[in-house]
Design an enzyme around this catalytic site. Structure first.
Site, PDB file in Angstrom:
ATOM      1  N   ALA A   1      -3.817   7.588  -5.021  1.00  0.00           N
ATOM      2  CA  ALA A   1      -2.501   7.049  -5.225  1.00  0.00           C
ATOM      3  C   ALA A   1      -2.688   5.682  -5.492  1.00  0.00           C
ATOM      4  O   ALA A   1      -2.563   4.855  -4.647  1.00  0.00           O
ATOM      5  CB  ALA A   1      -1.549   7.298  -3.872  1.00  0.00           C
TER       6      ALA A   1
ATOM      7  N   GLY B   1       0.795  -1.164  -0.123  1.00  0.00           N
ATOM      8  CA  GLY B   1       0.032  -0.033   0.009  1.00  0.00           C
ATOM      9  C   GLY B   1       0.944   1.276  -0.179  1.00  0.00           C
ATOM     10  O   GLY B   1       1.961   1.252  -0.238  1.00  0.00           O
ATOM     11  N   ASN B   2       0.305   2.269   0.207  1.00  0.00           N
ATOM     12  CA  ASN B   2       1.021   3.575   0.248  1.00  0.00           C
ATOM     13  C   ASN B   2       0.398   4.395   1.536  1.00  0.00           C
ATOM     14  O   ASN B   2      -0.580   4.220   2.072  1.00  0.00           O
ATOM     15  CB  ASN B   2       1.208   4.321  -0.830  1.00  0.00           C
ATOM     16  CG  ASN B   2      -0.244   4.520  -1.431  1.00  0.00           C
ATOM     17  OD1 ASN B   2      -1.069   5.438  -1.051  1.00  0.00           O
ATOM     18  ND2 ASN B   2      -0.551   4.110  -2.500  1.00  0.00           N
ATOM     19  N   HIS B   3       1.074   5.478   1.535  1.00  0.00           N
ATOM     20  CA  HIS B   3       0.519   6.516   2.807  1.00  0.00           C
ATOM     21  C   HIS B   3      -0.500   7.435   2.463  1.00  0.00           C
ATOM     22  O   HIS B   3      -1.064   8.274   3.353  1.00  0.00           O
ATOM     23  CB  HIS B   3       1.601   7.673   3.175  1.00  0.00           C
ATOM     24  CG  HIS B   3       2.772   6.518   4.074  1.00  0.00           C
ATOM     25  ND1 HIS B   3       2.345   5.852   5.059  1.00  0.00           N
ATOM     26  CD2 HIS B   3       4.093   6.346   3.727  1.00  0.00           C
ATOM     27  CE1 HIS B   3       3.605   5.196   5.572  1.00  0.00           C
ATOM     28  NE2 HIS B   3       4.645   5.546   4.578  1.00  0.00           N
ATOM     29  N   SER B   4      -1.109   7.335   1.380  1.00  0.00           N
ATOM     30  CA  SER B   4      -2.233   8.357   0.880  1.00  0.00           C
ATOM     31  C   SER B   4      -3.422   8.231   2.014  1.00  0.00           C
ATOM     32  O   SER B   4      -3.787   7.237   2.287  1.00  0.00           O
ATOM     33  CB  SER B   4      -2.574   7.819  -0.288  1.00  0.00           C
ATOM     34  OG  SER B   4      -4.131   8.856  -0.543  1.00  0.00           O
TER      35      SER B   4
END
Ligand code: C5P
Length: 400
Positions: free
Chosen positions: A278, A210-213
Site C-alpha cells: 500500500a 502512513g497507512n494501516h497496511s
C-alpha cells in the site's frame, strides 16, 4: 509424498532431552528417511554415539577430527542434508547459532547449511522464559528457521512449566508436513518479486504519513511462492510480519522512493512481480530537519506525488508477468480493470473495503481476480489461502 529418501541431519546438543532423540531417529528411519546424526561434545554426557549410530545406521560425529588424523567435513555434512534439525537445542547452542560462535562441529555444520533448519529447544523453565532465549528464538525465526516450541510439563529440575522438548512424534510429524507442503515445486527456477506493507513518508524527524497496511498479504504471498520453489525478493515497508522460509530474501524499506529504488535494483532479473504494497500516493515536498512546533492554529503540508512503482514496472515490462492489487471503496470492478490497463498488468487482485474481513489489517481477505479476458471471484479466506489462490491463478496464466 512421504519423507522416504529425504536426507535429514539431526544435530544433538547437551540437554537431558537428548535421550528422546533415539525415538525421533526411529520414526524417521521407519518412514524411509536417510538420517545422519552429529552432536556437540556436551551431548556425549547424555547419550552415546553407539546407540545413536546403531539406530541411524551411520557413524555419529562430534568432533572436527577423527582418531585416524582425518577430519569430518562439516561442509559436506551440511550440503548433504535436505533438512537439518537441532534437537534438543540448548540455550547455549541456540545462542551460538544466532551469533555465529562457531566452536564445534554442530555450529560449523549449521553455518554451512543451505537447507531448511528446524530447531526444537529444550531447557529449564526460567531459561526458556529468559529474554535472551526469547530474543535468540526470534532471531532464529528471522533467519527463516522453523521453531518447534518447547512443551509444558514436568522438567528435569522438578519445576513444572514450558521447556520440555517437543515429543519426537510431534517433531517427526512437522518434518513430514514440511516436505509435503513443499512437494509442489511449480515455481522452481523462477524469481518472484513482491512488494508488501505500507510506506512511511517523513514529515519531520518524528512524524510521518502512513497507512494501516499490515503487510500480511504480501508476506503470505512470499511464503507461498517460496514453498513452491521460487526465489523470492520481498521488498517490505514497515511491518511486524516475519519471513519464515529460506528462499525469501527480504529488503526492508521505509518510503515509496526507497521501495521504488529497491524494486528497480532487481526488476530486470525477475520473472513475476506482485505489487501488494500500500504505497503512499503522496509525500511531503519538504521534510523538516527539526521537529515541527505547534505554534499556529492551523498547519498545512504541501504534498507531491510519489512515483507509481507498479506503473513504471508496467512501462518497462519485457518478459515479466505483473500482478497488481486494487483496494477500492466504489466502482470496484471498473476501477480495477482501469488499473489493469493503465499500468500494463497481466492480472489484478481486487479487494473491497466494503467486504467485511477483507483488506488491510485483517487476517482474512476476500478477492476477485481479473485478467484481460478472465474474472474469478473467491470466498472470504485466510490470507494464507488467498495467497494460494492468487499463485494458482498466476501459474495458470503464466506457466500455460
Ligand atoms: O493506483 P493504485 O494505488 O490504486 O494502485 C494499486 C496498485 O499499484 C497496487 O498493486 C500497489 O502496490 C501499486 N502501487 C505502486 N506504487 C504506487 C502506488 C500504487 O506500486 N505509488
Amino acid at each position: 509424498m512421504t519423507i522416504a529418501g529425504k536426507k535429514i541431519l539431526i544435530a544433538v546438543s547437551g540437554g537431558i532431552a537428548a535421550y528422546k532423540i533415539h525415538f525421533l531417529i526411529r520414526y524417521l528411519i521407519k518412514k524411509g528417511a536417510d538420517v545422519q546424526v552429529i552432536m556437540t561434545p556436551d551431548a556425549e554426557h547424555f547419550v552415546t554415539k553407539l546407540s545413536l549410530s546403531t539406530l541411524s545406521k551411520k557413524p555419529v560425529y562430534s568432533d572436527f577430527y577423527t582418531e585416524n588424523g582425518t577430519w569430518n567435513s562439516h561442509v559436506e555434512l551440511a550440503l548433504w542434508a535436505d533438512l537439518m534439525i537441532v534437537a534438543p537445542c540448548t540455550a547455549n547452542t541456540l545462542a551460538k547459532m544466532v551469533n555465529g560462535i562457531c566452536d564445534n562441529l554442530v555450529i560449523a555444520t549449521y553455518m554451512s547449511a543451505k537447507c531448511p533448519v528446524f530447531i526444537a529447544p529444550a531447557m529449564d523453565l526460567d531459561m526458556y522464559q529468559h529474554p535472551s532465549t526469547k530474543k535468540n528464538l526470534d532471531l532464529a525465526e528471522s533467519f527463516g528457521h522453523t521453531i518447534i516450541p518447547a512443551e509444558s510439563g514436568e522438567l528435569a529440575s522438578g519445576l513444572i512449566g514450558q521447556g520440555r522438548m517437543a515429543e519426537p512424534e510431534t517433531i517427526s510429524t512437522q518434518i513430514e508436513a514440511f516436505f509435503n507442503e513443499n512437494s509442489n515445486q511449480s515455481l522452481d527456477g523462477k524469481t518472484v518479486l513482491i512488494t508488501a506493507g505500507p510506506t512511511y513518508e517523513a514529515i519531520d524527524p518524528v512524524r510521518f504519513i502512513g497507512n494501516h497496511s499490515s503487510g500480511k498479504m504480501g508476506f503470505s504471498l512470499a511464503d507461498e511462492a517460496a514453498k513452491r520453489g521460487a526465489k523470492v525478493i520481498l521488498i517490505s515497508g514497515p511491518s511486524a510480519e516475519k519471513v519464515s522460509h529460506q528462499n525469501i530474501e527480504i529488503h526492508k524499506v521505509v518510503s515509496a522512493k526507497e521501495m521504488f529504488d529497491k524494486v528497480f535494483e532487481f526488476y530486470e532479473t525477475i520473472d513475476i512481480g506482485i505489487a501488494s504494497a500500500a504505497v503512499a500516493d503522496y509525500t511531503p515536498k519538504m521534510v523538516a530537519s527539526e521537529k515541527i512546533k505547534k505554534n499556529d492554529e492551523s498547519f498545512s503540508i504541501e504534498l507531491i506525488k510519489n512515483p507509481d512503482i507498479l506503473k513504471t514496472m508496467g512501462e518497462q515490462k519485457k518478459h515479466q508477468f505483473l500482478v497488481g492489487f486494487a483496494l477500492e471503496t466504489q466502482n470496484e470492478e471498473e476501477n480495477a480493470l482501469g488499473k489493469l490497463h493503465k499500468k500494463n498488468l497481466d492480472m489484478i487482485v481486487l479487494n473491497s473495503l466494503r467486504d467485511e474481513g477483507a483488506g488491510f489489517k485483517n487476517d482474512t481477505n476476500k478477492i476477485k481476480i481479473f485478467t484481460q479476458t478472465d474474472k474469478k471471484e473467491f470466498d472470504l479466506k485466510s490470507k494464507e489461502s488467498v495467497a494460494k489462490d492468487i499463485l494458482d491463478f498466476v501459474e495458470n496464466q503464466y506457466l500455460k
